[in-house]
Design a protein around this motif. Structure first.
Motif, PDB file in Angstrom:
ATOM      1  N   ASP A   5      45.916  49.059  44.261  1.00 40.85           N
ATOM      2  CA  ASP A   5      45.352  48.451  43.058  1.00 40.85           C
ATOM      3  C   ASP A   5      46.410  48.064  42.032  1.00 40.85           C
ATOM      4  O   ASP A   5      46.201  47.175  41.226  1.00 40.85           O
ATOM      5  CB  ASP A   5      44.322  49.385  42.410  1.00 40.85           C
ATOM      6  CG  ASP A   5      42.937  49.033  42.899  1.00 40.85           C
ATOM      7  OD1 ASP A   5      42.862  48.329  43.924  1.00 40.85           O
ATOM      8  OD2 ASP A   5      41.935  49.436  42.290  1.00 40.85           O
ATOM      9  N   THR A   8      47.244  44.544  42.254  1.00 39.51           N
ATOM     10  CA  THR A   8      46.213  43.550  41.967  1.00 39.51           C
ATOM     11  C   THR A   8      46.152  43.276  40.471  1.00 39.51           C
ATOM     12  O   THR A   8      46.113  44.205  39.680  1.00 39.51           O
ATOM     13  CB  THR A   8      44.842  44.057  42.450  1.00 39.51           C
ATOM     14  OG1 THR A   8      44.969  44.461  43.807  1.00 39.51           O
ATOM     15  CG2 THR A   8      43.804  42.969  42.355  1.00 39.51           C
ATOM     16  N   GLU A  10      44.106  41.085  37.363  1.00 40.67           N
ATOM     17  CA  GLU A  10      42.813  40.442  37.111  1.00 40.67           C
ATOM     18  C   GLU A  10      42.991  39.290  36.134  1.00 40.67           C
ATOM     19  O   GLU A  10      43.567  39.467  35.071  1.00 40.67           O
ATOM     20  CB  GLU A  10      41.837  41.449  36.511  1.00 40.67           C
ATOM     21  CG  GLU A  10      41.573  42.640  37.412  1.00 40.67           C
ATOM     22  CD  GLU A  10      40.426  43.486  36.895  1.00 40.67           C
ATOM     23  OE1 GLU A  10      40.231  43.510  35.658  1.00 40.67           O
ATOM     24  OE2 GLU A  10      39.725  44.098  37.702  1.00 40.67           O
ATOM     25  N   ARG A 104      42.471  39.185  41.318  1.00 43.03           N
ATOM     26  CA  ARG A 104      41.009  39.246  41.266  1.00 43.03           C
ATOM     27  C   ARG A 104      40.606  38.255  40.189  1.00 43.03           C
ATOM     28  O   ARG A 104      41.031  38.376  39.047  1.00 43.03           O
ATOM     29  CB  ARG A 104      40.562  40.662  40.901  1.00 43.03           C
ATOM     30  CG  ARG A 104      39.070  40.846  40.980  1.00 43.03           C
ATOM     31  CD  ARG A 104      38.668  42.282  40.675  1.00 43.03           C
ATOM     32  NE  ARG A 104      39.165  43.216  41.682  1.00 43.03           N
ATOM     33  CZ  ARG A 104      39.818  44.336  41.369  1.00 43.03           C
ATOM     34  NH1 ARG A 104      40.066  44.640  40.115  1.00 43.03           N
ATOM     35  NH2 ARG A 104      40.226  45.154  42.317  1.00 43.03           N
ATOM     36  N   LYS A 131      42.484  37.191  45.982  1.00 47.83           N
ATOM     37  CA  LYS A 131      41.883  38.029  47.040  1.00 47.83           C
ATOM     38  C   LYS A 131      40.380  38.167  46.822  1.00 47.83           C
ATOM     39  O   LYS A 131      39.594  38.070  47.741  1.00 47.83           O
ATOM     40  CB  LYS A 131      42.536  39.421  47.032  1.00 47.83           C
ATOM     41  CG  LYS A 131      43.961  39.420  47.576  1.00 47.83           C
ATOM     42  CD  LYS A 131      43.977  39.201  49.087  1.00 47.83           C
ATOM     43  CE  LYS A 131      45.392  39.149  49.620  1.00 47.83           C
ATOM     44  NZ  LYS A 131      46.087  37.888  49.301  1.00 47.83           N
ATOM     45  N   GLU A 132      39.982  38.408  45.571  1.00 44.03           N
ATOM     46  CA  GLU A 132      38.551  38.465  45.275  1.00 44.03           C
ATOM     47  C   GLU A 132      38.263  37.361  44.285  1.00 44.03           C
ATOM     48  O   GLU A 132      38.829  37.340  43.194  1.00 44.03           O
ATOM     49  CB  GLU A 132      38.204  39.793  44.584  1.00 44.03           C
ATOM     50  CG  GLU A 132      38.112  40.986  45.496  1.00 44.03           C
ATOM     51  CD  GLU A 132      37.792  42.228  44.653  1.00 44.03           C
ATOM     52  OE1 GLU A 132      36.691  42.307  44.096  1.00 44.03           O
ATOM     53  OE2 GLU A 132      38.672  43.089  44.547  1.00 44.03           O
ATOM     54  N   LYS A 342      29.470  35.450  44.413  1.00 45.76           N
ATOM     55  CA  LYS A 342      30.625  35.936  45.189  1.00 45.76           C
ATOM     56  C   LYS A 342      31.024  34.895  46.202  1.00 45.76           C
ATOM     57  O   LYS A 342      30.207  34.324  46.871  1.00 45.76           O
ATOM     58  CB  LYS A 342      30.230  37.238  45.894  1.00 45.76           C
ATOM     59  CG  LYS A 342      31.278  37.798  46.801  1.00 45.76           C
ATOM     60  CD  LYS A 342      32.351  38.531  46.018  1.00 45.76           C
ATOM     61  CE  LYS A 342      33.289  39.159  47.028  1.00 45.76           C
ATOM     62  NZ  LYS A 342      34.606  39.311  46.839  1.00 45.76           N
TER      63      LYS A 342
END
Length: 342
Positions: A5, A8, A10, A104, A131-132, A342
């Protein structure tokens, strides 16, 4: 929380036709025009954002300025992807990292978007290490950014006037009950001004000049309480071909924009006519919220208020209402799960 994490990051992106804004760590880190300058001979991107905006209308044949987004959706896939990539690389906190972090992201999209256009946004995001990737409809993000509690069983009407589209939506219980997306917004206003200057003053002005006129003296009605001063406009005389200057006032600009604003009014009225009666009762009490750069047009709130007989409120800092809402969603992904695609 996984082990990776810390790799990652955001980010929340408002990918607009006119401006792109990015939020990272609750701060707006990128706020730039969505313009790219490309070298025609090598195909390389020379500049993005402000730097490219300065070149607009002043380039020679080897350089071309492109606006990769049209009507709120991606028109030039390659240019938009490179633009997003360069904007993300500009984020100060990510510059210091020696490993490129996976991202993200929450990105906003117009409510009238098709599946194909949605996939284009998603793929662009995935190519820049997303990635997301979550998507959110613009009026929804605007409502959250204005500070409306969208999860309540209560109707709220949001009008988001951006660069390419005007999004009108009635929101209740964390969903859009009825919405309308019209392709009349900031860009159309700019073109109206260019057309007006050409037909009324025989003056040919460029996009940047028209944009400047719109910001300095643009108005939606001719009876303003605090009218702006007259403005000198320079351009090319269409009859003689010489450069010339004319003076124009906000009254003329109000005339020039009248038709387009009428169409926005009609779209608002149409959305109101489709609203279920219980929500219409709520809207009568809460009024209409305006967001987006177009809502800063002088007298627009007054004009909409006269047309609908409802109170009309402009969001504070309307330019950033959408990206703020996107940022709030990013922080509370679990809470706004139902809103995100999503």
């Amino acid at each position: 929380m996984g082990f990776f994490d810390f790799l990652t990051e955001e980010i929340a992106i408002d990918l607009g036709t006119a401006n792109t804004l990015i939020i990272h760590n609750d701060k707006v880190v990128v706020d730039s025009p969505s313009i790219v300058a490309r070298d025609r001979t090598t195909g390389k991107i020379i500049a993005v954002g402000r730097e490219a905006a300065m070149m607009q209308g002043k380039t020679h044949e080897n350089i071309k300025t492109i606006r990769p987004l049209k009507d709120g959706v991606i028109a030039d896939f390659d240019a938009s992807e490179k633009m997003i990539n360069m904007f993300i690389k500009d984020i100060p906190a990510l510059k210091k990292k020696w490993i490129t972090p996976s991202l993200r992201m929450v990105i906003c999209i117009p409510s009238g978007i098709t599946e194909v256009e949605m996939r284009a946004v998603k793929e662009s995001a995935e190519r820049v290490n997303g990635k997301e990737v979550y998507l959110i409809h613009e009026p929804m993000a605007a409502a959250i950014g204005i500070g409306v509690d969208i999860m309540q069983p209560k109707g709220n009407m949001v009008v988001d006037i951006g660069g390419g589209t005007t999004e009108i939506a009635v929101i209740a219980l964390g969903g859009i009950v009825c919405d309308k997306s019209v392709k009349i917004a900031g860009d159309v206003f700019t073109n109206d001004i260019i057309y007006y200057m050409r037909t009324q003053h025989n003056l040919y002005v460029g996009e940047r000049t028209a944009e400047k006129i719109k910001i300095q003296i643009g108005a939606a009605t001719e009876d303003l309480e605090l009218p702006p001063d007259e403005m000198d406009v320079q351009g090319r005389d269409l009859l003689t071909g010489k450069p010339k200057q004319v003076q124009t006032s906000y009254r003329e600009i109000a005339k020039a924009l009248d038709k387009s604003i009428l169409r926005i009014e009609d779209a608002v009225m149409e959305t109101l006519s489709q609203t279920p009666p219980e929500l219409a009762a709520d809207i009568y009490n809460t009024g209409i919220y305006l967001a987006g750069g177009g809502s800063m047009l002088r007298g627009l709130d007054k004009r909409l208020s006269q047309k609908t007989d409802l109170p009309v409120y402009i969001a504070e800092d309307p330019l950033r209402a959408v990206v703020r809402g996107t940022g709030i969603c990013l922080k509370n992904l679990a809470k706004f799960k139902s809103v995100l695609i999503k």
